[in-house]
Scaffold this motif. Structure first.
Motif, PDB file in Angstrom:
ATOM      1  N   GLY A  30     -31.151 -31.327 -73.160  1.00  0.00           N
ATOM      2  CA  GLY A  30     -31.941 -32.431 -73.713  1.00  0.00           C
ATOM      3  C   GLY A  30     -31.862 -33.686 -72.854  1.00  0.00           C
ATOM      4  O   GLY A  30     -32.461 -34.707 -73.194  1.00  0.00           O
ATOM      5  N   SER A  31     -31.135 -33.631 -71.753  1.00  0.00           N
ATOM      6  CA  SER A  31     -30.910 -34.836 -70.933  1.00  0.00           C
ATOM      7  C   SER A  31     -32.192 -35.265 -70.222  1.00  0.00           C
ATOM      8  O   SER A  31     -33.102 -34.452 -70.019  1.00  0.00           O
ATOM      9  CB  SER A  31     -29.831 -34.554 -69.884  1.00  0.00           C
ATOM     10  N   PRO A  32     -32.269 -36.539 -69.847  1.00  0.00           N
ATOM     11  CA  PRO A  32     -33.445 -37.000 -69.100  1.00  0.00           C
ATOM     12  C   PRO A  32     -33.658 -36.188 -67.817  1.00  0.00           C
ATOM     13  O   PRO A  32     -34.794 -35.837 -67.489  1.00  0.00           O
ATOM     14  CB  PRO A  32     -33.114 -38.459 -68.753  1.00  0.00           C
ATOM     15  N   LEU A  53     -37.260 -40.300 -58.067  1.00  0.00           N
ATOM     16  CA  LEU A  53     -36.065 -40.350 -58.893  1.00  0.00           C
ATOM     17  C   LEU A  53     -34.829 -40.323 -58.017  1.00  0.00           C
ATOM     18  O   LEU A  53     -33.892 -41.099 -58.197  1.00  0.00           O
ATOM     19  CB  LEU A  53     -36.037 -39.164 -59.858  1.00  0.00           C
ATOM     20  N   VAL A  68     -44.871 -37.142 -72.423  1.00  0.00           N
ATOM     21  CA  VAL A  68     -43.758 -38.042 -72.726  1.00  0.00           C
ATOM     22  C   VAL A  68     -44.163 -39.016 -73.814  1.00  0.00           C
ATOM     23  O   VAL A  68     -44.968 -39.911 -73.594  1.00  0.00           O
ATOM     24  CB  VAL A  68     -43.317 -38.836 -71.472  1.00  0.00           C
ATOM     25  N   ASN A  69     -43.648 -38.804 -75.012  1.00  0.00           N
ATOM     26  CA  ASN A  69     -43.792 -39.783 -76.080  1.00  0.00           C
ATOM     27  C   ASN A  69     -42.622 -39.594 -77.031  1.00  0.00           C
ATOM     28  O   ASN A  69     -41.889 -38.608 -76.927  1.00  0.00           O
ATOM     29  CB  ASN A  69     -45.154 -39.651 -76.773  1.00  0.00           C
ATOM     30  N   THR A  70     -42.435 -40.530 -77.928  1.00  0.00           N
ATOM     31  CA  THR A  70     -41.221 -40.518 -78.754  1.00  0.00           C
ATOM     32  C   THR A  70     -41.073 -39.208 -79.528  1.00  0.00           C
ATOM     33  O   THR A  70     -40.016 -38.585 -79.490  1.00  0.00           O
ATOM     34  CB  THR A  70     -41.230 -41.682 -79.758  1.00  0.00           C
ATOM     35  N   LEU A  91     -40.060 -36.290 -77.316  1.00  0.00           N
ATOM     36  CA  LEU A  91     -38.654 -36.295 -76.867  1.00  0.00           C
ATOM     37  C   LEU A  91     -37.726 -35.841 -77.988  1.00  0.00           C
ATOM     38  O   LEU A  91     -36.799 -35.063 -77.758  1.00  0.00           O
ATOM     39  CB  LEU A  91     -38.248 -37.689 -76.392  1.00  0.00           C
ATOM     40  N   ILE A 131     -42.782 -34.165 -64.670  1.00  0.00           N
ATOM     41  CA  ILE A 131     -42.254 -33.953 -66.023  1.00  0.00           C
ATOM     42  C   ILE A 131     -42.596 -32.523 -66.427  1.00  0.00           C
ATOM     43  O   ILE A 131     -43.735 -32.077 -66.244  1.00  0.00           O
ATOM     44  CB  ILE A 131     -42.916 -34.941 -67.022  1.00  0.00           C
ATOM     45  N   GLN A 191     -35.614 -32.952 -68.154  1.00  0.00           N
ATOM     46  CA  GLN A 191     -37.031 -33.014 -68.544  1.00  0.00           C
ATOM     47  C   GLN A 191     -37.942 -33.010 -67.325  1.00  0.00           C
ATOM     48  O   GLN A 191     -39.151 -32.988 -67.440  1.00  0.00           O
ATOM     49  CB  GLN A 191     -37.312 -34.255 -69.394  1.00  0.00           C
ATOM     50  N   ARG A 192     -37.322 -33.094 -66.148  1.00  0.00           N
ATOM     51  CA  ARG A 192     -38.138 -33.081 -64.926  1.00  0.00           C
ATOM     52  C   ARG A 192     -37.858 -31.842 -64.115  1.00  0.00           C
ATOM     53  O   ARG A 192     -36.833 -31.198 -64.269  1.00  0.00           O
ATOM     54  CB  ARG A 192     -37.816 -34.337 -64.096  1.00  0.00           C
TER      55      ARG A 192
END
Lengths: 527, 295
Positions: A520-522, A2, A458-460, A463, A406, A525-526
């Protein structure tokens, strides 16, 4: 990866860490060795030095943990034995229910009385559930507040490795003791001790059915054996509503011969030690199962301990992975099997891979795994030595693996609480949040435990749920949890923050909304 | 605490109330509920694609009291106290199906569907694994690998993995349950929600900010999934499944299960790409206090 992608896109910005490579390393270590940085942690670890921090964490017994001890003071069941929990919580509730049913039957009412719609308020049930509720709460409290963070991360890891689902019958009142006495004391000890403790634990003996495994030719066949009854119901929902079983209702069941049960033997090889490709055969599974016949539980309904029952044991010779176990070994057969498999190179490799996956990346580098496995073999499975190799390796400290993992839902929730400096008066809403996020605590059904790879989490739907948990947490709508408003919400992300994330946070209408956008940001999540 | 998993629910009550209400589905034995059939059949040309609605009745129903082999002498000999009566012989006699099998009288709403030829029953089919643990027995039903505990995914998910997707949709597989059932866990993506309305942000004013973050994320995985999530929220909002109300006299029970089925029907009609739906009902555990016609 990343970090590289961001760099090439030219969007690197200093967050809490900035371009200072040292602070990035420090944040990385906090993200992996702990459940995420709290306010002030970065400064503390930089002052102490990353190496010294890691060394400290590898010796939890030297770390004062009085804060978490104090926070767990008010809990009633965490120190109890399984037997005490059964006596005080499980059995009274069952007896009360039985008595009520008896009275209703006598009065000519249906045997299953209508329960109040809000069954959660039934005091009888609430009481029976207290041990599990407290166990789940303490897991969150420890993960958030303990200063022995590596010990907590590893307790989570090893419980998951030796998973037992609370929903399977009486397992639910065995887990307090299981985590406290079987898992936690051994997470930086020797693998063989941890393995042996799980093998003899009533929780594992029950969960993987070994307690009822018997030599089919043995002398036990014609005996009625106390405690050997039909257990529980699938989802665990109806179980406590039934009277304590007295005798098998069906005479055919009473005569049903006890057989060899291979479940423990199979998972012991596949999941606990060698791994599915670890070089064993179905014949080995059967031989291992034969060796463990007679490893049973004293009185499973009452929280009894391990018992070796010679009458159930197959005392013939066994051959496991080419090693001969002589006839007549009795209880020792099981220990011999554990000695053999703990010393297998595939076990060293399987355990090292799994640890490296947790701490480094989903597909950990071979060189690191080899080095860990070699240490595992040289030290007879000294887990502290293996962890030392891992945490001081260049692969672990490489910028390439920063934020490649993740967070699973537990890591997400706990790191959010830590990042915000949340104060938890009541952890039950957080326990419920874990259900919403698809990772109910102590309720992973298969013996595999929860998976440790990005695609699982990770799936809709997941998230959306995470964004909602971030919203609920920061807006003060989680009763019992107070989240103070952070002055610079972008720092919650911990580390590099993209332009867009930074600007959405800046444009938020309120402090809590800005914090929600950070959690909640991308990036968050990591880890 | 994880309430649903750890507390007994009033499930015997659920089951009895559900039987009494006459709305009854038993996919494991080949049933589909009549009101659902009616609504799906009435949904028109939009809904021609076949959908699989899997309903798991948790516990262990006694199949011989559901579809009764009343023509078998052994049945009556071996069940002197709980056998159901032959058709029209007693008040609780079975409803004849084919001269040998009969419905439990509580299943009378299914009889007309059977007579029309719209109902199939697969009898006496179950797990070959004789585990005494209901927990494990259900686990095997969901993984469809009896005797193998470590199977990572459920059979319904594996079905999705090999089945050609009719179209890209976040709602291809939906479980109307708070958690993803074991049956649907696995590589193929699926959504679990106890209420359709829950699939969305609790505070709609936040959509824009989060959507921008994920749309711009350099992180490929989160970027892709984030876009899908916001597309799905928009799809659901514009399709507005809640505007579809039961037709043809279908009356869904107010129970969680009845409402789950209603929402499955709404998702079907809203045409959001639903191929597989899942709902569950606890309490099918009849070995204690087993009666005959009352279950």
């Amino acid at each position: 990866m990343l970090a590289i992608a961001l760099a090439s896109a030219g969007v690197i910005h200093p967050g809490a860490a900035g371009k200072d490579p040292d602070s990035n390393v420090a944040l990385h270590v906090l993200n992996r060795v702990t459940f995420g940085p709290r306010p002030g942690d970065l400064a503390r670890i930089q002052q102490l030095g990353v190496d010294r921090f890691i060394d400290q964490q590898l010796h939890p017994e030297r770390i004062d943990d009085s804060e978490v001890t104090r926070r767990l003071d008010g809990f009633q069941t965490l120190h109890l034995s399984s037997s005490d929990i059964a006596q005080r919580y499980e059995i009274p509730a069952l007896q009360e229910r039985r008595e009520r049913q008896r009275q209703q039957t006598a009065a000519g009412k249906p045997a299953d009385p209508p329960s109040p719609p809000d069954a959660a308020m039934d005091p009888e049930r609430q009481r029976a559930n207290l041990p599990m509720i407290e166990l789940a709460e303490q897991k969150i409290v420890r993960a958030v507040y303990s200063d022995r963070q590596l010990q907590e991360v590893l307790t989570d890891f090893w419980f998951n490795h030796f998973n037992v689902d609370a929903r399977k019958g009486p397992a639910r009142y065995m887990l307090t003791e299981y985590e406290r006495d079987v898992i936690r004391p051994h997470v930086l000890g020797h693998f063989r001790d941890l393995l042996g403790a799980t093998a003899k634990s009533p929780a594992m003996l029950f969960y993987l059915d070994n307690w009822m495994s018997a030599d089919p030719k043995g002398p036990h066949l014609d005996r009625a054996r106390p405690g050997m009854r039909r257990f529980g119901t699938g989802s665990g929902q109806a179980r406590a509503g039934r009277p304590l079983p007295s005798a098998p209702a069906n005479p055919q069941q009473a005569r049903r011969p006890m057989g060899l049960n291979e479940n423990y033997g199979r998972e012991l090889l596949e999941l606990h030690t060698l791994g599915v490709d670890g070089g064993y055969t179905q014949k080995d599974v059967t031989e291992v199962a034969r060796a463990f016949t007679g490893w049973t539980i004293e009185n499973p309904r009452r929280g009894g301990g391990f018992r070796f029952a010679p009458a159930l044991h197959d005392d013939g010779e066994k051959v496991v992975l080419g090693h001969r176990i002589k006839a007549g070994g009795g209880e020792r057969d099981g220990e011999d099997v554990l000695d053999i498999i703990a010393a297998q190179p595939s076990t060293a490799r399987f355990i090292s891979t799994k640890l490296a996956r947790r701490f480094v990346s989903d597909n950990p580098p071979d060189a690191l795994v080899n080095q860990m496995a070699s240490t595992f073999r040289k030290t007879d499975g000294d887990l502290r030595a293996v962890m030392t190799v891992l945490l001081t390796s260049k692969e672990f400290l490489s910028p390439e693996v920063e934020r490649v993992k993740i967070k699973n839902p537990f890591e997400f929730v706990v790191s959010s609480l830590r990042a915000t400096g949340a104060s938890i008066e009541d952890a039950r809403p957080l326990v419920r949040a874990m259900q919403q996020l698809g990772m109910p605590l102590y309720q992973c059904q298969p013996p595999t435990g929860y998976k440790d790879s990005a695609d699982t989490w990770v799936n809709t739907g997941a998230l959306v749920n995470r964004m909602n948990v971030a919203l609920t947490l920061t807006s003060g709508r989680t009763p019992g949890v107070t989240v103070p408003v952070t002055t610079d919400p972008a720092t919650l992300v911990g580390g590099n923050v993209s332009d867009t994330t930074r600007s959405t946070i800046a444009k938020a209408q309120s402090g809590p909304q800005a914090m929600a956008l950070a959690l909640g940001s991308p990036e968050f999540q990591r880890r | 605490m994880p309430r649903r998993g750890l507390e007994e629910t009033p499930d015997m009550l659920n089951r009895r109330a559900f039987l009494r209400d006459g709305a009854f589905a038993l996919v494991s034995l080949g049933f589909a509920p009549s009101f659902l059939q009616r609504t799906v059949a009435a949904a028109g040309p939009r809904s021609r694609d076949k959908r699989l609605i899997a309903i798991f009745q948790r516990g262990a129903v006694d199949g011989l009291s559901v579809i009764v082999p009343y023509g078998e002498a052994e049945y009556h000999r071996l069940r002197p106290t709980i056998a159901l009566g032959r058709p029209r012989t007693t008040a609780d006699g079975v409803l004849d199906m084919d001269g040998f099998f009969g419905f439990n009288p509580r299943l009378s709403p299914l009889a007309p569907i059977w007579r029309r030829g719209d109902l199939a029953v697969v009898h006496a089919c179950g797990s070959p694994d004789s585990t005494r643990s209901h927990f494990d027995a259900q686990d095997y039903m969901e993984t469809a690998t009896p005797g193998v505990k470590s199977t990572p995914d459920g059979w319904l998910n594996r079905y999705l993995q090999v089945r050609h997707a009719e179209r890209e949709s976040a709602f291809r597989a939906v479980a109307l349950t708070p958690q993803m059932p074991r049956m649907l866990q696995g590589r193929a993506s699926a959504v679990a929600m106890s209420q359709i309305a829950q699939f969305g942000l609790r505070s709609e004013s936040m959509n824009e900010g989060f959507e921008a973050q994920y749309a711009a994320a350099a992180d490929r995985v989160l970027n892709g999934t984030g876009r899908e999530a916001f597309d799905a929220m928009k799809t659901l909002k514009s399709a507005d499944p809640s505007r579809y109300q039961p037709e043809n006299g279908a009356a869904y029970p107010q129970s969680a299960f009845g409402q789950a089925l209603k929402q499955i029907a709404q998702l079907s009609k809203a045409d959001v790409g639903l191929e597989v739906a899942f709902a569950e009902l606890g309490g099918w555990d009849t070995h204690v206090n087993q009666g005959s016609s009352q279950g």
